[in-house]
Design an enzyme around this catalytic site. Structure first.
Site, PDB file in Angstrom:
ATOM      1  N   SER A   1       0.424  45.857  93.052  1.00 37.67           N
ATOM      2  CA  SER A   1      -0.582  45.799  94.116  1.00 37.67           C
ATOM      3  C   SER A   1      -0.713  47.200  94.714  1.00 37.67           C
ATOM      4  CB  SER A   1      -0.098  44.846  95.216  1.00 37.67           C
ATOM      5  OG  SER A   1      -0.873  44.993  96.381  1.00 37.67           O
TER       6      SER A   1
ATOM      7  N   TYR B   1       5.845  41.113 101.801  1.00 39.85           N
ATOM      8  CA  TYR B   1       5.108  41.260 100.519  1.00 39.85           C
ATOM      9  C   TYR B   1       5.070  42.707 100.024  1.00 39.85           C
ATOM     10  CZ  TYR B   1       1.033  41.009  97.317  1.00 39.85           C
ATOM     11  OH  TYR B   1       0.174  41.117  96.249  1.00 39.85           O
TER      12      TYR B   1
END
Ligand SMILES: NC(=O)c1ccc[n+]([C@@H]2O[C@H](COP(=O)([O-])OP(=O)(O)OC[C@H]3O[C@@H](n4cnc5c(N)ncnc54)[C@H](OP(=O)(O)O)[C@@H]3O)[C@@H](O)[C@H]2O)c1
Length: 252
Positions: free
Chosen positions: A143, A158
């Site tokens: 990501s 996260y």
């Protein structure tokens, strides 16, 4: 892509979003794709829509936070489909929690799926590749938040899990170098993609829209699948180490 036709690719989290998009594309390219996820019905539905394409999708029910599920899934592939050539570590979760006052279970879930699950599937795929002398390809769906943290999007643990994916990918690349292995490993880091992840995490579409004043630039899973095809299309001596794909104007 011709050298991958008929070869086995395992994709974790193939039941929705980016994983489903990658599965569809690899089946269209003629690969034998094994999808691992908990919602087998969703993968079976996808497999039905792909019948008649060049390749096949084999759905396998697997919770990647349960090691025995992963080992059983890899054994199934070994016994029934043949050597693994490609692993796409795509399964991932986010949770609507906080670091200041969050709950331990949510943090564990994120780390178990995004980091531990990925580490275990990678180990199993490498064992199989080495046993069968396959110079395969591992792709970790990372990501942008595996490289920087956003002040605007409250993603708690996260980003830490995705920074771990960045470090894991690079550490594995060095292990391959030291072992003189020709297996390739790549981190693919998307920006925002329209999928179920935000809703599944408990972050509502409304609150996201609010954060971005109703204008969240986003990609589709097909855009990320195109990145996977690019990675797989490189010649054997070329390794894409990091591929970032963001929508134009994403600033978060
Ligand atoms: N969407 C974005 O904006 C974005 C941006 C950057 C990176 N990513 C990354 O892209 C990857 C895919 O996310 P997505 O956006 O496509 O989200 P998604 O639509 O919510 O898909 C997540 C996938 O992960 C699977 N999964 C979750 N927990 C699992 C478990 N315990 N065992 C097995 N599979 C599990 C889900 O399958 P089941 O629920 O059926 O098990 C589902 O197929 C993730 O790694 C995410 O971090 C997404």
């Amino acid at each position: 892509m011709n050298r991958w036709i008929g070869k086995v690719a395992i994709i974790t989290g193939a039941s929705s979003g980016i994983g489903a998009g990658i599965a569809k594309k690899l089946v269209e390219e003629g690969m034998t794709v094994v999808g691992l996820a908990r919602r087998i019905d969703k993968m079976e539905e996808l497999a039905r829509t792909l019948s008649g394409k060049r390749g096949y999708l084999y759905p396998v029910k697997c919770d990647i936070t349960v090691e025995s599920d992963i080992l059983d899934a890899f054994q199934y592939v070994k016994n029934n489909l043949g050597p693994i050539h490609v692993l796409v570590n795509n399964a991932g979760v986010a949770k609507n929690t906080t670091l200041m006052n969050g709950d331990t279970e949510s943090w564990k879930q994120i780390l178990d799926v995004n980091v531990m699950g990925l580490a275990i599937t990678t180990r199993e795929a490498i064992k199989d590749m080495i046993e069968n002398q396959i110079d395969g390809q591992i792709i970790n769906i990372n990501s942008v938040f595996g490289h920087r943290v956003s002040q605007n999007v409250p993603l708690n643990i996260y980003p830490a899990s995705k920074f771990a994916v960045t470090a894991f990918t690079e550490s594995l690349r060095y292990e391959f170098c030291n072992a003189k292995s020709r297996i390739k490993v790549t981190s693919l880091s998307p920006g925002f993609v329209v999928t179920e992840i935000f809703e599944a995490s408990g972050i509502s579409a409304e609150s996201l829209a609010e954060l971005f004043e109703g204008n969240l630039p986003a990609l589709n899973p097909e855009d990320i699948a195109a990145g996977v095809i690019y990675i797989l299309s490189t010649p054997p001596n070329v390794m894409v180490t990091e591929l970032g794909i963001q929508p134009v104007h994403q600033v978060a």
